[in-house]
Scaffold this motif. Structure first.
Motif, PDB file in Angstrom:
ATOM      1  N   VAL A 311      45.644  42.694   0.034  1.00 44.39           N
ATOM      2  CA  VAL A 311      46.242  43.031   1.331  1.00 44.39           C
ATOM      3  C   VAL A 311      45.318  43.956   2.113  1.00 44.39           C
ATOM      4  O   VAL A 311      45.143  43.802   3.335  1.00 44.39           O
ATOM      5  CB  VAL A 311      47.631  43.670   1.130  1.00 44.39           C
ATOM      6  CG1 VAL A 311      48.212  44.114   2.475  1.00 44.39           C
ATOM      7  CG2 VAL A 311      48.577  42.687   0.443  1.00 44.39           C
ATOM      8  N   SER A 312      44.687  44.907   1.431  1.00 42.82           N
ATOM      9  CA  SER A 312      43.751  45.837   2.091  1.00 42.82           C
ATOM     10  C   SER A 312      42.593  45.074   2.717  1.00 42.82           C
ATOM     11  O   SER A 312      42.192  45.349   3.855  1.00 42.82           O
ATOM     12  CB  SER A 312      43.211  46.855   1.083  1.00 42.82           C
ATOM     13  OG  SER A 312      44.238  47.701   0.623  1.00 42.82           O
ATOM     14  N   GLN A 313      42.039  44.120   1.965  1.00 39.78           N
ATOM     15  CA  GLN A 313      40.913  43.335   2.477  1.00 39.78           C
ATOM     16  C   GLN A 313      41.322  42.562   3.738  1.00 39.78           C
ATOM     17  O   GLN A 313      40.564  42.490   4.707  1.00 39.78           O
ATOM     18  CB  GLN A 313      40.415  42.368   1.405  1.00 39.78           C
ATOM     19  CG  GLN A 313      39.109  41.678   1.789  1.00 39.78           C
ATOM     20  CD  GLN A 313      38.630  40.718   0.698  1.00 39.78           C
ATOM     21  OE1 GLN A 313      39.153  40.715  -0.420  1.00 39.78           O
ATOM     22  NE2 GLN A 313      37.632  39.902   1.024  1.00 39.78           N
ATOM     23  N   LEU A 314      42.532  42.008   3.724  1.00 36.64           N
ATOM     24  CA  LEU A 314      43.023  41.259   4.883  1.00 36.64           C
ATOM     25  C   LEU A 314      43.125  42.176   6.105  1.00 36.64           C
ATOM     26  O   LEU A 314      42.673  41.827   7.206  1.00 36.64           O
ATOM     27  CB  LEU A 314      44.386  40.654   4.566  1.00 36.64           C
ATOM     28  CG  LEU A 314      45.076  39.908   5.718  1.00 36.64           C
ATOM     29  CD1 LEU A 314      44.409  38.564   5.953  1.00 36.64           C
ATOM     30  CD2 LEU A 314      46.559  39.714   5.425  1.00 36.64           C
ATOM     31  N   LEU A 315      43.725  43.361   5.923  1.00 42.38           N
ATOM     32  CA  LEU A 315      43.906  44.281   7.046  1.00 42.38           C
ATOM     33  C   LEU A 315      42.563  44.780   7.588  1.00 42.38           C
ATOM     34  O   LEU A 315      42.413  45.002   8.796  1.00 42.38           O
ATOM     35  CB  LEU A 315      44.776  45.466   6.618  1.00 42.38           C
ATOM     36  CG  LEU A 315      46.235  45.138   6.277  1.00 42.38           C
ATOM     37  CD1 LEU A 315      46.974  46.387   5.822  1.00 42.38           C
ATOM     38  CD2 LEU A 315      46.951  44.514   7.468  1.00 42.38           C
ATOM     39  N   GLU A 316      41.594  44.944   6.705  1.00 39.42           N
ATOM     40  CA  GLU A 316      40.262  45.382   7.145  1.00 39.42           C
ATOM     41  C   GLU A 316      39.585  44.322   8.014  1.00 39.42           C
ATOM     42  O   GLU A 316      38.907  44.643   8.985  1.00 39.42           O
ATOM     43  CB  GLU A 316      39.390  45.707   5.926  1.00 39.42           C
ATOM     44  CG  GLU A 316      39.759  47.026   5.262  1.00 39.42           C
ATOM     45  CD  GLU A 316      39.053  47.228   3.924  1.00 39.42           C
ATOM     46  OE1 GLU A 316      38.376  46.272   3.460  1.00 39.42           O
ATOM     47  OE2 GLU A 316      39.187  48.320   3.338  1.00 39.42           O
ATOM     48  N   VAL A 317      39.810  43.042   7.678  1.00 40.16           N
ATOM     49  CA  VAL A 317      39.199  41.960   8.457  1.00 40.16           C
ATOM     50  C   VAL A 317      39.828  41.867   9.846  1.00 40.16           C
ATOM     51  O   VAL A 317      39.129  41.757  10.850  1.00 40.16           O
ATOM     52  CB  VAL A 317      39.339  40.601   7.727  1.00 40.16           C
ATOM     53  CG1 VAL A 317      38.848  39.454   8.627  1.00 40.16           C
ATOM     54  CG2 VAL A 317      38.543  40.611   6.431  1.00 40.16           C
ATOM     55  N   VAL A 318      41.164  41.935   9.918  1.00 39.60           N
ATOM     56  CA  VAL A 318      41.830  41.695  11.211  1.00 39.60           C
ATOM     57  C   VAL A 318      41.742  42.887  12.156  1.00 39.60           C
ATOM     58  O   VAL A 318      41.798  42.714  13.384  1.00 39.60           O
ATOM     59  CB  VAL A 318      43.311  41.300  11.014  1.00 39.60           C
ATOM     60  CG1 VAL A 318      43.416  40.035  10.188  1.00 39.60           C
ATOM     61  CG2 VAL A 318      44.132  42.422  10.406  1.00 39.60           C
ATOM     62  N   GLY A 319      41.613  44.108  11.615  1.00 37.46           N
ATOM     63  CA  GLY A 319      41.605  45.278  12.495  1.00 37.46           C
ATOM     64  C   GLY A 319      40.377  46.134  12.382  1.00 37.46           C
ATOM     65  O   GLY A 319      40.384  47.294  12.788  1.00 37.46           O
ATOM     66  N   GLY A 320      39.315  45.561  11.858  1.00 33.21           N
ATOM     67  CA  GLY A 320      38.137  46.371  11.555  1.00 33.21           C
ATOM     68  C   GLY A 320      37.130  46.545  12.670  1.00 33.21           C
ATOM     69  O   GLY A 320      36.237  47.379  12.557  1.00 33.21           O
ATOM     70  N   ARG A 321      37.240  45.767  13.749  1.00 31.74           N
ATOM     71  CA  ARG A 321      36.243  45.920  14.815  1.00 31.74           C
ATOM     72  C   ARG A 321      36.887  45.741  16.187  1.00 31.74           C
ATOM     73  O   ARG A 321      37.884  45.036  16.341  1.00 31.74           O
ATOM     74  CB  ARG A 321      35.089  44.934  14.634  1.00 31.74           C
ATOM     75  CG  ARG A 321      35.428  43.501  14.817  1.00 31.74           C
ATOM     76  CD  ARG A 321      34.260  42.577  14.454  1.00 31.74           C
ATOM     77  NE  ARG A 321      34.563  41.193  14.860  1.00 31.74           N
ATOM     78  CZ  ARG A 321      34.182  40.665  16.011  1.00 31.74           C
ATOM     79  NH1 ARG A 321      33.474  41.398  16.860  1.00 31.74           N
ATOM     80  NH2 ARG A 321      34.481  39.422  16.321  1.00 31.74           N
TER      81      ARG A 321
END
Length: 803
Positions: A311-321
């Motif tokens: 779940v952390s990896q998913l959230l990092e992709v969608v809100g990371g930039r």
């Protein structure tokens, strides 16, 4: 299967004595026609309480609103069984379960409270019946709150005043009060009105008021849910995180309450609270509230047992930039909808949910930046479609690519021909359409018919769209006796039929300046006598049937007096007695005819709705007609032409699919009664049908504001063009005039007569025929409803003449 409803009614005529045979038949009938089975379960002579419990559970899953009203028919005595059935019903139709909870005669107060909470979670309007469970020692809501917030039947102060009083009494601090003020202060900005016509301004203001009212209703129900299910610390946590504010700002009204429930589940789950703190918080979260909701749904999934690292990896992709594609509203809506559906899916374990998200992340490959995000978005869309189709089992095998899983999912519901790159094409044609869920909704309705021909027809429609030859196949002579007859008449005629008439921009027509005309009596005759949306009126509402067909005022007066006398005699009956409800419906319909003005008519429609939701009517098709008319009359003054509106002839695959959904008052909407909207298959597959539509803008994204069908029929000697009934009703005079103008242009281009069955022109001398088509069912107002294989006649056509 078409006549399955007769079996419970007449099962005793067969003289069957074997209990096992009778039980088997009862279970089969409950599966195919639960309503008829519920009504006549006594006729099977079943005494075994366990068997009756099983059948009642089956009915609760398929027909919850009827089950709650008629649960006593089963004679179930075990309180545990009654509680389980009530919970099943509450999870499927919370409003009716809350309204009829007393029918279960459940003695345990804690169980009644649990059932009411389930009902509230399923439908926020269930709040209206909170007090009906007689919960000793529980907070009693004033009727002005439970009823007034939804403006049902009584005059109350503004909803914001009601909600404000509740906040002041129960919620310290200013967070929720600020949210209420934010909703209440919404106004149309002057900049938004610049350059708009007076009619456009009125419409803008109307839409804002409706939106404000919907948000106030949501907030009122949400706060009540929090009050009933949260501790003070949990409420404080919700307020501090600004989660209700984030839900209010989200642009998908249909997901507002499901997100509220996700919040309810997460805030009451310690593991989810802990996950909120552990999961990565995007630096853009305070600015973009949707990221806060993604964080919430991620925490809910972790609270259920999903892997936190995934779940952390998913959230990092969608809100990371900053430039993430998920900043686009449509794209982050897909993300949130997918996470919400995945969290709510009960047929997947937490491990299977983790593996599903892991597959989506793995299918990103080694791409970076925008490409990486686009791959993730595509995988999320595959997952979402599979879940929407109700086939989570196709997510269980992690060895199958998600796009292949989607194809298998759809094929399990509808027979689809071999299509290369199926999943990709499906997302392009249906997933990117203006209503991505329409085909899923309609597929579930068609599947409920258990009719192989209907399922095969829908499969052809989808296949033809995905292959890119939808219009060619639709206008083919193959499997279409009607078009073959037209071709025999003149081989060049169908080529002309395929040439669209020129689009009309409504900004370029001279407005009549008139408001839509509306005759309540004509509308009732159309819906109840012509379309039989309350069944056979002489059986369901005999006095109303006589009233609508009466030829003199004296005769009508006599019928009203007779009805008044019967209502007086029935006053001693319980309020929920079916006969008393029948009389109330008939009385309300007669009162609508005599309404003094539009507001008076709207008030009487509101009263009528209440009775139509109860037994013996149980939400008939006529209820949809009433709700549609109420919406049309409420916005009538604002319903003037918009400068960007266009009138077109279309056979676009999505326009045809949504032609009964985007307008009020049509039984051909994708989510309607399957016994009626199966007639939509004829619209989709038969090339003799065209759509004339007023659309909000050019192109496939433009919604249908008003429409009518054009049918190319046969009169025994030549083709004739039939212009079918207008929708919605009442229709604005400018829309009616423009659609008639399009129809006249088409008739002139073809060189054929133009007729209708709702005009006052001269009678057309011959009977019109539809000679059969490729679909098993077709609906025609002029032809008398749903017709088998597109074969019907129209004998009352009249010439449609130019104004």
């Amino acid at each position: 299967t078409e006549r399955c409803w007769l079996i419970p009614l007449y099962i005793q005529n067969f003289g069957l004595k074997d209990p096992d045979v009778l039980i088997g038949l009862a279970k089969q009938c409950a599966q195919q026609d639960p309503i008829a089975t519920i009504s006549s379960i006594d006729n099977f002579g079943i005494k075994n309480q366990s068997v009756l419990f099983d059948i009642a559970k089956q009915c609760a899953q398929l027909a919850p609103s009827v089950t709650v009203k008629c649960i006593r028919n089963f004679g179930i005595e075990d309180q545990r069984h009654l509680i389980e059935i009530a919970k099943l019903c509450a999870q499927r139709d919370g409003f009716e379960t809350a309204n009829n909870i007393s029918n279960f005669q459940i003695k345990n107060q804690k169980a009644r409270r649990e059932i009411l909470l389930l009902a509230l979670q399923q439908n926020p309007r269930s709040i209206m019946y909170w007090n009906s469970a007689n919960l000793d020692g529980e907070e009693k809501l004033p009727r002005i709150y439970t009823v007034g917030i939804y403006n049902i039947q009584i005059n109350v102060d503004e909803p914001e005043e009601i909600v404000n009083s509740y906040i002041e009494e129960h919620f310290p601090g200013k967070e929720f009060k600020d949210l209420l003020q934010k909703i209440a202060d919404r106004k149309v900005k002057e900049s938004e009105l610049k350059g708009l016509s007076e009619g456009e301004k009125q419409r803008k203001v109307y839409e804002l008021e409706e939106n404000k009212k919907r948000h106030l209703q949501w907030l009122g129900s949400a706060l009540f849910l929090l009050r009933q299910t949260f501790t003070d610390d949990q409420i404080k946590w919700v307020a501090e995180k600004g989660l209700l504010n984030a839900i209010q700002e989200f642009r998908r009204p249909d997901l507002q309450w499901p997100l509220t429930l996700a919040l309810s589940k997460s805030a009451s789950e310690p593991k989810a609270i802990m996950a909120w703190d552990n999961l990565p918080c995007s630096k853009f979260e305070e600015k973009h509230s949707w990221l806060k909701l993604a964080h919430l749904l991620g925490a809910q999934l972790v609270g259920q047992g999903c892997e936190e690292t995934v779940v952390s990896q998913l959230l990092e992709v969608v809100g990371g930039r900053k430039g993430s594609i998920f900043m686009d509203a449509l794209k982050h809506q897909i993300l949130l909808e997918t996470l919400l559906h995945l969290a709510n899916e009960q047929n997947l374990t937490s491990n299977e949910k983790s593996l599903t998200l892991k597959r989506a992340l793995l299918e990103m490959g080694t791409d970076t930046g925008k490409k990486k995000e686009e791959r993730l978005l595509r995988s999320l869309r595959y997952i979402n479609c599979i879940l929407l189709f109700g086939t989570p089992e196709f997510l269980k095998d992690s060895k199958i690519d998600l796009q292949d899983a989607l194809e298998q999912s759809i094929r399990s519901k509808v027979p689809i021909e071999g299509i290369d790159n199926f999943a990709e094409k499906y997302l392009k044609e249906f997933g990117d359409a203006r209503d991505p869920t329409a085909i899923i909704t309609y597929a579930s309705k068609v599947a409920s018919l258990n009719d192989p021909q209907a399922a095969a027809s829908l499969g052809k429609y989808i296949s033809n769209v995905l292959r890119g030859d939808f219009q060619n196949v639709r206008n083919s002579l193959e499997n279409n006796p009607h078009l073959r007859k037209i071709h025999e008449y003149n081989p060049e005629f169908l080529e002309k039929w395929g040439q669209k008439v020129d689009m009309i921009e409504l900004s370029k027509i001279q407005s009549s300046g008139k408001e839509a005309e509306f005759s309540p009596e004509k509308w009732l005759k159309e819906k109840l006598i012509d379309n039989t949306h309350l069944g056979k009126l002489e059986e369901t509402c005999p006095l109303l049937q006589r009233y609508l067909t009466a030829s003199t005022d004296e005769e009508k007066k006599t019928i009203r007096q007779e009805l008044s006398k019967k209502m007086e005699q029935s006053s001693s009956l319980p309020k929920e007695d079916p006969e008393r409800i029948r009389l109330s419906v008939q009385s309300n319909c007669m009162q609508i005819i005599s309404a003094k003005n539009t507001p008076d008519c709207i008030g009487k429609l509101k009263s009528l709705k209440v009775f139509l939701e109860k037994a013996p009517f149980n939400k008939p098709e006529f209820l949809n007609d009433v709700e549609g008319l109420q919406r049309q009359l409420s916005k009538q003054k604002a319903e003037t032409k918009l400068s960007k509106f266009v009138a077109i002839e279309t056979e676009d695959y999505m326009d045809l699919l949504l032609c009964g959904t985007e307008v009020d008052g049509s039984c051909q909407r994708v989510g309607g009664d399957a016994s009626l909207n199966k007639g939509l298959l004829g619209y989709l597959l038969d090339g003799k049908n065209r759509l004339l539509a007023i659309k909000t803008e050019k192109g496939p994204k433009g919604r249908i504001e008003a429409r009518c069908l054009l049918r190319l029929l046969w009169d025994g000697k030549q083709p004739v063009l039939l212009r079918e009934r207008f929708y919605p009703h009442p229709i604005h005079p400018d829309y009616e005039k423009t659609l008639n103008k399009l129809a006249q242009s088409k008739a002139e281009a073809l060189g054929v007569p133009l007729v209708s069955f709702d005009e006052k022109g001269g009678k057309y001398p011959r009977t019109l025929e539809a000679l059969g088509g490729p679909a098993p069912f077709e609906y025609s107002d002029a032809g008398g409803g749903v017709k088998w294989q597109g074969t019907y006649t129209v004998s009352n056509a009249r010439f449609l003449t130019a104004e």
